[in-house]
Design a protein around this motif. Sequence first.
Motif, short mmCIF file in Angstrom:
data_model
loop_
_atom_site.label_atom_id
_atom_site.label_comp_id
_atom_site.label_asym_id
_atom_site.label_seq_id
_atom_site.Cartn_x
_atom_site.Cartn_y
_atom_site.Cartn_z
N ALA A 225 0.85 -1.20 0.00
CA ALA A 225 0.00 0.00 0.00
C ALA A 225 0.88 1.24 0.00
N ILE A 226 0.34 2.33 -0.55
CA ILE A 226 1.04 3.61 -0.58
C ILE A 226 0.14 4.66 0.05
N GLN A 227 0.70 5.50 0.91
CA GLN A 227 -0.04 6.63 1.48
C GLN A 227 0.76 7.91 1.27
N ALA A 228 0.06 9.02 1.27
CA ALA A 228 0.73 10.32 1.15
C ALA A 228 -0.13 11.37 1.85
N GLY A 229 0.50 12.44 2.27
CA GLY A 229 -0.25 13.50 2.93
C GLY A 229 0.62 14.71 3.22
N LEU A 230 -0.04 15.80 3.57
CA LEU A 230 0.64 17.04 3.91
C LEU A 230 0.83 17.14 5.42
N ILE A 231 1.97 17.68 5.83
CA ILE A 231 2.28 17.90 7.24
C ILE A 231 2.55 19.39 7.43
N PRO A 232 1.72 20.10 8.18
CA PRO A 232 1.97 21.53 8.40
C PRO A 232 3.33 21.77 9.04
N ASN A 233 4.02 22.77 8.54
CA ASN A 233 5.31 23.18 9.10
C ASN A 233 5.05 24.40 9.99
N TYR A 234 4.97 24.16 11.29
CA TYR A 234 4.60 25.19 12.26
C TYR A 234 5.53 26.39 12.18
N GLN A 235 4.95 27.60 12.04
CA GLN A 235 5.74 28.82 11.95
C GLN A 235 5.64 29.68 13.20
N GLY A 236 4.55 29.54 13.96
CA GLY A 236 4.40 30.29 15.19
C GLY A 236 3.54 31.53 15.08
N ASN A 237 3.21 31.94 13.84
CA ASN A 237 2.40 33.15 13.65
C ASN A 237 1.00 32.83 13.14
N GLU A 238 0.59 31.55 13.21
CA GLU A 238 -0.72 31.16 12.72
C GLU A 238 -1.84 31.72 13.59
N ILE A 239 -2.90 32.17 12.98
CA ILE A 239 -4.08 32.66 13.70
C ILE A 239 -5.00 31.47 13.94
N VAL A 240 -5.44 31.27 15.18
CA VAL A 240 -6.21 30.08 15.52
C VAL A 240 -7.65 30.38 15.89
N GLU A 241 -8.03 31.67 15.92
CA GLU A 241 -9.42 31.99 16.23
C GLU A 241 -9.82 33.33 15.63
N LYS A 242 -11.11 33.45 15.35
CA LYS A 242 -11.67 34.70 14.84
C LYS A 242 -13.15 34.71 15.18
N ASN A 243 -13.55 35.63 16.03
CA ASN A 243 -14.94 35.69 16.48
C ASN A 243 -15.34 34.36 17.12
N ASN A 244 -16.31 33.66 16.52
CA ASN A 244 -16.75 32.37 17.08
C ASN A 244 -16.18 31.19 16.32
N ILE A 245 -15.08 31.41 15.58
CA ILE A 245 -14.45 30.37 14.76
C ILE A 245 -13.11 29.99 15.38
#
Length: 286
Positions: free
Chosen positions: A191-211
Amino acid sequence: VGEPVQCTGLVTKTFLELSPIKKEYLINETKTAKIISPDNQTTEIPLTEYVLNRTKLDQYLANEAINAGAQLKTQHRFIGLRDNEIIIKHNGEITRKKTDLIIGADGPLSEVAKHAGIYGQRKMFIGHQATIKGKFDKQTFTTYFGQKAPNFFAWIVPENNTTARAGLATETNTQQHFQKYIKEIKGKITAIQAGLIPNYQGNEIVEKNNIYLVGDAAALVKATTGGGIYTGMLSSKILAESIETGINYTTALKPLKKMLWIHKIIRKILNNFTDENYNELIQMMN
């Protein structure tokens, strides 16, 4: 739920802080980490890690959520936001649902983050992995560093003595590196699998209003190893507690983000290593 698999499924003992290891999704328990340098020097570190069946883990967690009152709706695709409504597509029909909170737990290419305008400029590792039938030491997890997988590493994670997950991740030319690497491993690819792995930068926004964003959707992933199961579950726990107590989510995430920042600094240092540096490091470790 749990498919397609885009994960190596290796976790450390910290996973036990958030979830018990259940026999239905535990495949193997390794006792040693073997590190191999570009010139084939080897060092071994006593290290207990757990190899999970990611599909069964996700199904277990989904059942836990259902038992706690969640509704599971498969084949429903999130396609947009409007005020306090989410727009959903199911069997060709578009529906809108009012919601008090919107939580994006939808992976590296989070549509929730994009539609909320908080996706930003993200960087990704690209992972490729094969399931291989052959001869392996079930108690040893193996890693390779250097130009075999530039700016990351290659791995062999055993499921048992006859099956292993072998792969690598890089930022560019992943397919070429993977094809060269996989030819070095004796066995039959099943079997073969593939996927993306986020490269953490530290400046990502994790919330906005009720999101809110958690896990890979928030890029909360260890830059050293690409590990995201523990950080995904921990960020979800932190968010749940934030919602219950009224504490600001971004503030509550600071201890986790500090840990991820340290991983980012280590990754930056390792990315300056040459093959010769890795060879010298293994010599020093021995």
